[in-house]
Structure formats: C-alpha cells, structure tokens
Design a protein around this motif. Structure first.
Motif, PDB file in Angstrom:
ATOM      1  N   TYR A  39       0.819  -1.224   0.000  1.00 51.31           N
ATOM      2  CA  TYR A  39       0.000   0.000   0.000  1.00 51.31           C
ATOM      3  C   TYR A  39       0.852   1.273   0.000  1.00 51.31           C
ATOM      4  CZ  TYR A  39       0.554   0.249   5.181  1.00 51.31           C
ATOM      5  OH  TYR A  39       1.046   0.317   6.470  1.00 51.31           O
ATOM      6  N   TYR A  40       2.130   1.142   0.313  1.00 53.98           N
ATOM      7  CA  TYR A  40       3.022   2.316   0.247  1.00 53.98           C
ATOM      8  C   TYR A  40       3.102   2.826  -1.200  1.00 53.98           C
ATOM      9  CZ  TYR A  40       4.903   1.349   4.979  1.00 53.98           C
ATOM     10  OH  TYR A  40       5.082   1.154   6.321  1.00 53.98           O
ATOM     11  N   GLU A  57      -0.161  13.061   8.254  1.00 47.99           N
ATOM     12  CA  GLU A  57      -0.397  11.655   8.612  1.00 47.99           C
ATOM     13  C   GLU A  57      -0.611  11.551  10.117  1.00 47.99           C
ATOM     14  OE1 GLU A  57       1.968   7.574   7.787  1.00 47.99           O
ATOM     15  OE2 GLU A  57       3.108   9.025   8.970  1.00 47.99           O
ATOM     16  N   GLY A  59      -0.373   8.760  12.821  1.00 44.47           N
ATOM     17  CA  GLY A  59       0.109   7.391  13.007  1.00 44.47           C
ATOM     18  C   GLY A  59       1.407   7.167  12.250  1.00 44.47           C
ATOM     19  N   SER A  65       5.283   4.603   5.901  1.00 43.07           N
ATOM     20  CA  SER A  65       4.268   5.244   5.051  1.00 43.07           C
ATOM     21  C   SER A  65       4.637   6.691   4.744  1.00 43.07           C
ATOM     22  CB  SER A  65       2.888   5.152   5.715  1.00 43.07           C
ATOM     23  OG  SER A  65       2.961   5.561   7.068  1.00 43.07           O
ATOM     24  N   ASP A  86       2.519  11.050  16.055  1.00 42.99           N
ATOM     25  CA  ASP A  86       2.316   9.781  16.755  1.00 42.99           C
ATOM     26  C   ASP A  86       2.472  10.033  18.243  1.00 42.99           C
ATOM     27  OD1 ASP A  86       2.611   6.950  17.722  1.00 42.99           O
ATOM     28  OD2 ASP A  86       2.709   6.538  15.573  1.00 42.99           O
ATOM     29  N   LYS A  87       1.799   9.199  19.027  1.00 46.57           N
ATOM     30  CA  LYS A  87       1.925   9.373  20.482  1.00 46.57           C
ATOM     31  C   LYS A  87       3.248   8.810  20.993  1.00 46.57           C
ATOM     32  CE  LYS A  87      -0.619   5.192  21.597  1.00 46.57           C
ATOM     33  NZ  LYS A  87      -1.762   4.580  22.224  1.00 46.57           N
ATOM     34  N   ASP A 107      -0.700  12.689  21.810  1.00 47.99           N
ATOM     35  CA  ASP A 107      -1.997  12.090  21.511  1.00 47.99           C
ATOM     36  C   ASP A 107      -2.711  12.995  20.514  1.00 47.99           C
ATOM     37  OD1 ASP A 107      -4.611  11.236  21.480  1.00 47.99           O
ATOM     38  OD2 ASP A 107      -4.805  11.089  23.660  1.00 47.99           O
ATOM     39  N   SER A 108      -3.035  12.457  19.360  1.00 49.28           N
ATOM     40  CA  SER A 108      -3.638  13.290  18.311  1.00 49.28           C
ATOM     41  C   SER A 108      -4.979  13.878  18.752  1.00 49.28           C
ATOM     42  CB  SER A 108      -3.835  12.486  17.023  1.00 49.28           C
ATOM     43  OG  SER A 108      -4.760  11.446  17.233  1.00 49.28           O
ATOM     44  N   ASP A 131      -4.062   6.609  10.123  1.00 49.93           N
ATOM     45  CA  ASP A 131      -3.671   5.210  10.367  1.00 49.93           C
ATOM     46  C   ASP A 131      -3.238   5.121  11.822  1.00 49.93           C
ATOM     47  OD1 ASP A 131      -2.957   2.566  10.116  1.00 49.93           O
ATOM     48  OD2 ASP A 131      -1.054   2.971   9.105  1.00 49.93           O
ATOM     49  N   SER A 132      -4.222   5.182  12.715  1.00 51.92           N
ATOM     50  CA  SER A 132      -3.919   5.287  14.135  1.00 51.92           C
ATOM     51  C   SER A 132      -4.569   4.128  14.880  1.00 51.92           C
ATOM     52  CB  SER A 132      -4.417   6.668  14.612  1.00 51.92           C
ATOM     53  OG  SER A 132      -4.132   6.874  15.950  1.00 51.92           O
ATOM     54  N   HIS A 138     -12.292   6.445  17.852  1.00 54.18           N
ATOM     55  CA  HIS A 138     -10.995   7.097  17.685  1.00 54.18           C
ATOM     56  C   HIS A 138     -10.840   7.649  16.260  1.00 54.18           C
ATOM     57  CE1 HIS A 138      -6.923   7.699  19.340  1.00 54.18           C
ATOM     58  NE2 HIS A 138      -6.550   7.624  18.078  1.00 54.18           N
TER      59      HIS A 138
HETATM   60  C1  LIG Z   1      -0.516   0.987  12.425  1.00 52.65           C
HETATM   61  S1  LIG Z   1       0.600   2.120  13.128  1.00 52.65           S
HETATM   62  C2  LIG Z   1       0.963   3.242  11.822  1.00 52.65           C
HETATM   63  C3  LIG Z   1       1.713   2.615  10.683  1.00 52.65           C
HETATM   64  C4  LIG Z   1       2.266   3.568   9.647  1.00 52.65           C
HETATM   65  N1  LIG Z   1       1.279   4.561   9.243  1.00 52.65           N
HETATM   66  C5  LIG Z   1       2.706   2.797   8.407  1.00 52.65           C
HETATM   67  O1  LIG Z   1       1.828   2.456   7.599  1.00 52.65           O
HETATM   68  O2  LIG Z   1       3.904   2.565   8.240  1.00 52.65           O
HETATM   69  C6  LIG Z   1      -0.459   3.061  14.166  1.00 52.65           C
HETATM   70  C7  LIG Z   1       0.259   4.118  14.982  1.00 52.65           C
HETATM   71  O3  LIG Z   1      -0.738   4.984  15.542  1.00 52.65           O
HETATM   72  C8  LIG Z   1      -0.240   5.457  16.769  1.00 52.65           C
HETATM   73  N2  LIG Z   1      -1.338   5.974  17.613  1.00 52.65           N
HETATM   74  C9  LIG Z   1      -2.327   5.262  18.220  1.00 52.65           C
HETATM   75  N3  LIG Z   1      -3.118   6.075  18.936  1.00 52.65           N
HETATM   76  C10 LIG Z   1      -2.641   7.333  18.789  1.00 52.65           C
HETATM   77  C11 LIG Z   1      -3.020   8.608  19.282  1.00 52.65           C
HETATM   78  N4  LIG Z   1      -4.073   8.764  20.114  1.00 52.65           N
HETATM   79  N5  LIG Z   1      -2.293   9.697  18.928  1.00 52.65           N
HETATM   80  C12 LIG Z   1      -1.223   9.559  18.109  1.00 52.65           C
HETATM   81  N6  LIG Z   1      -0.809   8.372  17.604  1.00 52.65           N
HETATM   82  C13 LIG Z   1      -1.505   7.273  17.929  1.00 52.65           C
HETATM   83  C14 LIG Z   1       0.470   4.256  17.376  1.00 52.65           C
HETATM   84  O4  LIG Z   1       1.405   4.658  18.357  1.00 52.65           O
HETATM   85  C15 LIG Z   1       1.082   3.601  16.138  1.00 52.65           C
HETATM   86  O5  LIG Z   1       2.445   3.954  15.996  1.00 52.65           O
END
Ligand SMILES: C[S@@+](CC[C@H](N)C(=O)[O-])C[C@H]1O[C@@H](n2cnc3c(N)ncnc32)[C@H](O)[C@@H]1O
Length: 235
Positions: A39-40, A57, A59, A65, A86-87, A107-108, A131-132, A138
């Motif tokens: 998907y990239y 983005e 996440g 990505s 990202d958190k 935290d977004s 993608d979070s 959420h």
């Molecule tokens: C599936 S991964 C992302 C993968 C990346 N986008 C990729 O495709 O390479 C999801 C990410 O969302 C982050 N995440 C989850 N809840 C979050 C929040 N409330 N705020 C910010 N980031 C969050 C997680 O820490 C995690 O690193």
C-alpha cells in the motif's frame, strides 16, 4: 474525474515509484522487521498523480508510510509541507533523516497536539492520512477534528476492514457521502482496507443538498460530515 479513476491512476503511478528503504519496521506483536508494504506504492502514487504537497499523517510508527509519501511528493514546490504525528517516538533513521518531514509527538486527540500541529501546518491541506488506533470512536474523532481544522481535499482511512468497528465506520461514511467515497483496498493491495474520501467535495455536496439528508442512511453522524439537517436513522 471520479474517485475510482483517481485511485486507478494512483495505483498505476505508484507501481513505478522506487520505494527501496521505505520499510514498515518492527511489527508490533511479532517484532519481525517488515519491509516495503504494497500500500506504500498506492500512497506514493496518490500524492504524485494528484500533485499533493501538503500532507498530514496521523500514526507515524516507524515511518514507512511517510517515507513513501515523501518519495511521491513534489517537494521542490514552495508550498510542500509533510507532517506526521504519533503518540510514541519510534521512527527509524530513514524517516528522522528527512529534514523536510516535520514530526510531532503526542496524543492526536489532545487539544495541545492539534494546536502544535496547527501552529506549523496551514489550512487547507491536500491530504489527511489516518492510520492510528483502529476503533470507530478514535477514527471518527480524528476525522472530525482534523477534517474541520485542516479541510483536507482528500482523506485516506487505513484498515477500514480490520475489525467490525472499522467496518461499521466505513459503512456509515459510505452511507453519508456515497460517490465521494471509494474502497481502494484492492487497488492498494491492502486486504485490511483502504478507504478514500473526496472530503471537501463531499462536504460541499452535503452543504448544497446534492447529498440530501433524507438520502443519508448512516446510523450516526460521522467524521464531521453531517450538517444541522442531519437525521438519525429511525427518527
Ligand atoms: C498501524 S501504526 C501506523 C503505521 C504507519 N502509518 C505505516 O503504515 O507505516 C499506528 C500508529 O498509531 C499510533 N497511535 C495510536 N493512537 C494514537 C493517538 N491517540 N495519537 C497519536 N498516535 C496514535 C500508534 O502509536 C502507532 O504507531
């Protein structure tokens, strides 16, 4: 151009973009190091074929990505801005070495995080990629908050088929915005789902009544895509 054609162009463009080094990184549960994800290529082709330059983005994770988006983006343009949040701070060297990608940590859904990003990234943006945490609430909140703040031309929601909550969210969005949404899971080679929204056009169609409230069957108002005339199913 309809959204299906947009997505077909993105997939075709992305196939020939070299993504060597845009690795996913360690998998959360297995810790296995994963390389470039199919998907990239879709993400890189999406920004390249549509000339998208202002991207947010939610996440970041390891950064694969965003590295792919970076490869696809015409960064030499003065209005290019690539931002990721990202958190946790687990980005690899491949991403941290890219000086033109701005990373935020927090935290977004916290207002402070939104304010920090908004101080840097000017609205409107071209593309919001979410993608979070893959739950209904959420993702709905991220779409509502960041959609309102940044008025993205396009939105992609990752993992719309990962679980029942994400399936329900996608069904509610599709019911609400109809032809302004497209399930690009196959084109993006993403079995867990890749949902594309023509967000600004959908908002406009809802505002003008082209997408009439009476035709909207979603169980609840979703993603900031309702308006004051919104009716809940059965009311
Ligand atoms: C599936 S991964 C992302 C993968 C990346 N986008 C990729 O495709 O390479 C999801 C990410 O969302 C982050 N995440 C989850 N809840 C979050 C929040 N409330 N705020 C910010 N980031 C969050 C997680 O820490 C995690 O690193």
């Amino acid at each position: 151009m309809n959204l299906q054609t947009v997505c077909e162009n993105a997939a075709a463009t992305g196939r020939s973009i070299d993504l060597a080094g845009c690795d996913y990184g360690p998998h959360k549960r297995s810790a296995q190091f994963l390389g470039v994800q199919p998907y990239y290529h879709f993400l890189a082709g999406f920004v390249r074929s549509l000339h998208l330059r202002k991207v947010l983005e939610i996440g970041t994770s390891y950064g694969g990505s965003m590295m792919a988006i970076h490869r696809g983006c015409e960064r030499d343009q003065p209005d290019a801005q690539l931002v990721t949040v990202d958190k946790v701070d687990i980005a690899g060297k491949g991403l941290t070495s890219l000086a033109d990608v701005r990373r935020f940590h927090g935290d977004s859904l916290a207002s402070g995080t939104l304010q920090e990003i908004a101080a840097h990234l000017t609205s409107p943006i071209d593309f919001l990629y979410i993608d979070s945490k893959h739950s209904y609430d959420h993702t709905d909140k991220n779409l509502t908050i960041y959609g309102a703040q940044f008025r993205p031309r396009f939105v992609i929601l990752d993992d719309i088929h990962l679980n029942s909550e994400m399936e329900t969210l996608w069904a509610d969005i599709r019911d609400t915005v109809q032809q302004y949404s497209y399930d690009a899971s196959e084109l993006a080679q993403r079995p867990t789902g890749f949902g594309v929204l023509d967000y600004v056009a959908a908002k406009e169609a809802l505002r003008t009544g082209e997408l009439a409230p009476a035709n909207r069957q979603a169980k609840r108002q979703v993603g900031g895509l309702g308006n004051s005339a919104y009716r809940q199913r059965g009311t």
